[in-house]
Design a protein around this motif. Structure first.
Motif, mmCIF file in Angstrom:
data_model
loop_
_atom_site.group_PDB
_atom_site.id
_atom_site.type_symbol
_atom_site.label_atom_id
_atom_site.label_comp_id
_atom_site.label_asym_id
_atom_site.label_seq_id
_atom_site.Cartn_x
_atom_site.Cartn_y
_atom_site.Cartn_z
ATOM 1 N N ALA A 112 -1.003 -2.363 -7.992
ATOM 2 C CA ALA A 112 -0.110 -3.520 -8.138
ATOM 3 C C ALA A 112 0.742 -3.738 -6.901
ATOM 4 O O ALA A 112 1.113 -4.870 -6.585
ATOM 5 N N GLY A 113 1.083 -2.655 -6.186
ATOM 6 C CA GLY A 113 1.879 -2.812 -4.972
ATOM 7 C C GLY A 113 1.154 -3.629 -3.921
ATOM 8 O O GLY A 113 1.729 -4.529 -3.306
ATOM 9 N N SER A 114 -0.110 -3.339 -3.713
ATOM 10 C CA SER A 114 -0.891 -4.095 -2.733
ATOM 11 C C SER A 114 -1.070 -5.541 -3.173
ATOM 12 O O SER A 114 -0.974 -6.466 -2.358
ATOM 13 N N ALA A 115 -1.317 -5.748 -4.468
ATOM 14 C CA ALA A 115 -1.463 -7.113 -4.973
ATOM 15 C C ALA A 115 -0.164 -7.900 -4.809
ATOM 16 O O ALA A 115 -0.170 -9.074 -4.426
ATOM 17 N N SER A 116 0.968 -7.243 -5.085
ATOM 18 C CA SER A 116 2.261 -7.907 -4.930
ATOM 19 C C SER A 116 2.522 -8.246 -3.470
ATOM 20 O O SER A 116 3.041 -9.329 -3.149
ATOM 21 N N ALA A 117 2.171 -7.332 -2.572
ATOM 22 C CA ALA A 117 2.374 -7.577 -1.147
ATOM 23 C C ALA A 117 1.530 -8.756 -0.662
ATOM 24 O O ALA A 117 1.998 -9.613 0.094
ATOM 25 N N LEU A 118 0.272 -8.807 -1.106
ATOM 26 C CA LEU A 118 -0.603 -9.890 -0.697
ATOM 27 C C LEU A 118 -0.097 -11.226 -1.238
ATOM 28 O O LEU A 118 -0.097 -12.244 -0.525
ATOM 29 N N VAL B 220 8.565 -6.950 -2.635
ATOM 30 C CA VAL B 220 7.246 -6.509 -3.092
ATOM 31 C C VAL B 220 7.327 -5.550 -4.271
ATOM 32 O O VAL B 220 6.653 -5.718 -5.297
ATOM 33 N N ILE B 221 8.151 -4.520 -4.153
ATOM 34 C CA ILE B 221 8.111 -3.411 -5.102
ATOM 35 C C ILE B 221 8.628 -3.773 -6.495
ATOM 36 O O ILE B 221 8.034 -3.337 -7.497
ATOM 37 N N PRO B 222 9.710 -4.565 -6.642
ATOM 38 C CA PRO B 222 10.117 -4.929 -8.013
ATOM 39 C C PRO B 222 9.026 -5.625 -8.811
ATOM 40 O O PRO B 222 8.878 -5.373 -10.018
ATOM 41 N N ARG B 223 8.222 -6.487 -8.178
ATOM 42 C CA ARG B 223 7.132 -7.143 -8.903
ATOM 43 C C ARG B 223 6.085 -6.127 -9.329
ATOM 44 O O ARG B 223 5.499 -6.225 -10.419
ATOM 45 N N ALA B 224 5.825 -5.130 -8.464
ATOM 46 C CA ALA B 224 4.867 -4.088 -8.823
ATOM 47 C C ALA B 224 5.401 -3.241 -9.981
ATOM 48 O O ALA B 224 4.642 -2.808 -10.855
ATOM 49 N N ILE B 225 6.712 -3.016 -10.011
ATOM 50 C CA ILE B 225 7.311 -2.256 -11.103
ATOM 51 C C ILE B 225 7.128 -2.994 -12.424
ATOM 52 O O ILE B 225 6.818 -2.379 -13.458
ATOM 53 N N VAL B 226 7.315 -4.306 -12.412
ATOM 54 C CA VAL B 226 7.101 -5.093 -13.621
ATOM 55 C C VAL B 226 5.670 -4.927 -14.107
ATOM 56 O O VAL B 226 5.410 -4.761 -15.308
ATOM 57 N N ARG B 227 4.702 -4.955 -13.185
ATOM 58 C CA ARG B 227 3.298 -4.776 -13.576
ATOM 59 C C ARG B 227 3.048 -3.374 -14.103
ATOM 60 O O ARG B 227 2.223 -3.174 -14.994
ATOM 61 N N ASP B 228 3.786 -2.380 -13.596
ATOM 62 C CA ASP B 228 3.622 -1.012 -14.096
ATOM 63 C C ASP B 228 4.017 -0.893 -15.558
ATOM 64 O O ASP B 228 3.388 -0.147 -16.323
ATOM 65 N N PRO C 39 0.809 -1.226 0.000
ATOM 66 C CA PRO C 39 0.000 0.000 0.000
ATOM 67 C C PRO C 39 0.838 1.270 0.000
ATOM 68 O O PRO C 39 0.462 2.266 -0.620
ATOM 69 N N LEU C 40 1.993 1.249 0.690
ATOM 70 C CA LEU C 40 2.849 2.435 0.700
ATOM 71 C C LEU C 40 3.363 2.752 -0.707
ATOM 72 O O LEU C 40 3.432 3.918 -1.105
ATOM 73 N N SER C 41 3.710 1.713 -1.453
ATOM 74 C CA SER C 41 4.216 1.950 -2.808
ATOM 75 C C SER C 41 3.093 2.379 -3.754
ATOM 76 O O SER C 41 3.344 3.075 -4.734
#
Length: 410
Positions: A348-354, A122-130, A72-74
């Motif tokens: 995507a950050g929250s999804a990656s964290a979960l 968490v964040i690198p996976r969210a970056i890929v989704r971005d 969520p922070l990201s």
């Protein structure tokens, strides 16, 4: 409308993929590199017999709590800022571990380090989704997994090498320097891939509601279940490896090193073949084929283990079954991850964290299962890995009932 200058990059340069892989590798590096130093840490800190196992527990607990907050922070503040803060916290905590002279203080620093270091998972996976979805996202994820997959292979050996020239505290100083290098790389090279207009303002009480909404979304849940149980399979193998190879198969350190490298190579090779095939074969078909392969090999493995065929009598046959299943995971992990995020680009950050929390929580249970299983030889390994394979098959059944095709093949 204000838009960040950091727009999604197309194509995503390999140097940034390599950087994200090195950042993501902080987790396995911090987990595995100090394993050879367990006896020395236990002796120097005076926590008592078996106390060093709890330092690993403190690390895992920090990862569990950290991943819930980092996502969520990201989504709120962008990718780059929270990643830098997390790496900074990890660097300071690693230095604290290197300086600690008290067992409880060491555990506290391990917890804090994991809390900050969870951003690197968490964040690198969210970056890929971005920056990419569908086949492009799967290709990037395969490249990211290649860099990430090397670290668990190298980390224990690097730890042993460090202990030959210094004491266990050097391992944590190296972790500190690694994090500092990652901070410099992120500052200099990595743009923020989440535009300001897409960032989500939230109140802390809304975090749990957001996780509930993501978890209840069928595409995420089914694909996340597949990816989670693929981690379960790997953890079942890792949890049973010391007993299987040292006590049952009587492998020498050299023979175990050869197998460990071959097994890791199988996983990495699977990710790279997947990255090549993903432009020619539909992503769901690759996922289904890999699960079917793992299921067939797992069934034979369990039957032969119960019959006493695999194990001490045929050690390399036992290794062959493990390598075959591990290779299939190289197809399942990247594809399942990309498909689980296909409808969650806006958070995507929250999804990656979960997803990370699910993988860690269920993966940890596999070690407990393997320890409780009766029987000797290869039975706990075969049954533990097959349990995870069955979980993946159930997730795949659920996945087929969801309307994912459009998102998966964008």
């Amino acid at each position: 409308m204000t838009v960040s200058s950091a727009a999604p990059i197309s194509p995503f340069p390999f140097r940034l993929i390599f950087l994200l892989g090195l950042v993501t590798a902080i987790g396995p590096l911090a987990t595995d590199m100090y394993l050879p130093a367990f006896p020395d840490v236990e002796q120097d800190l005076g926590g008592g017999v078996g106390s060093v196992q709890f330092t690993l527990g403190a690390w895992f607990l920090g990862l569990a709590f950290g991943q819930f907050s980092q996502g969520p922070l990201s989504d709120r503040f962008g990718r780059k800022g929270p990643l830098l803060v997390g790496l900074g916290v990890y660097a300071l905590a690693s230095a604290g571990c290197a300086l600690a002279s008290n067992y409880h203080l060491f555990c506290l620093f391990r917890f804090i380090g994991a809390f900050g270091g969870s951003a690197s998972a968490v964040i690198p996976r969210a970056i890929v989704r971005d920056v990419a979805t569908g086949k492009k996202g799967g290709h990037i994820m395969a490249q990211l997994t290649l860099v990430f997959g090397v670290m668990p292979v190298l980390a224990p050996g690097l730890g042993s090498l460090v202990l030959k020239i210094g004491d266990w505290r050097w391992i944590f100083w190296i972790g500190t320097l690694y994090a500092v290098a990652a901070i410099v790389g992120v500052l200099v090279m990595l743009p923020d891939t989440l535009a300001v207009a897409k960032r989500i303002r939230f109140r802390p009480v809304e975090i749990l509601w957001r996780y509930q909404n993501i978890l209840c979304e069928p595409v995420f849940f089914s694909n996340a279940l597949i990816t989670t149980f693929s981690t379960f399979v790997m953890f079942a193998y890792l949890g049973s490896a010391p007993v299987l190879f040292e006590q049952t198969l009587h492998f020498s350190p050299g023979a175990f090193g050869i197998f460990f490298g071959a097994n890791a190579a199988s996983f990495i090779l699977g990710t790279q073949i997947n990255g090549w095939l993903i432009h020619r074969v539909p992503m769901p078909a690759l996922l289904e084929g890999a699960i079917l392969w793992a299921f067939a090999i797992g069934c034979v493995f369990v039957v032969l283990a119960l019959a006493g065929v695999v194990g001490a009598a045929h050690p390399w046959l036992t290794c062959g079954f493990i390598v075959s299943i591990t290779g299939a995971l190289g197809f399942i992990g990247p594809n399942g991850t990309v498909m689980s995020f296909s409808r969650h680009g806006h958070h995507a950050g929250s999804a990656s964290a979960l997803l990370g929390t699910m993988q860690f929580s269920f993966g940890s249970l596999s070690s407990v299962l393997v320890g409780l299983l009766p029987g000797g030889g290869a039975i706990p390994t075969a049954v533990g890995m097959m349990t995870g394979v069955v979980g993946m098959a159930i997730g795949d059944i659920l996945r087929r009932r969801t309307s994912y095709q459009h998102d998966a093949e964008e």
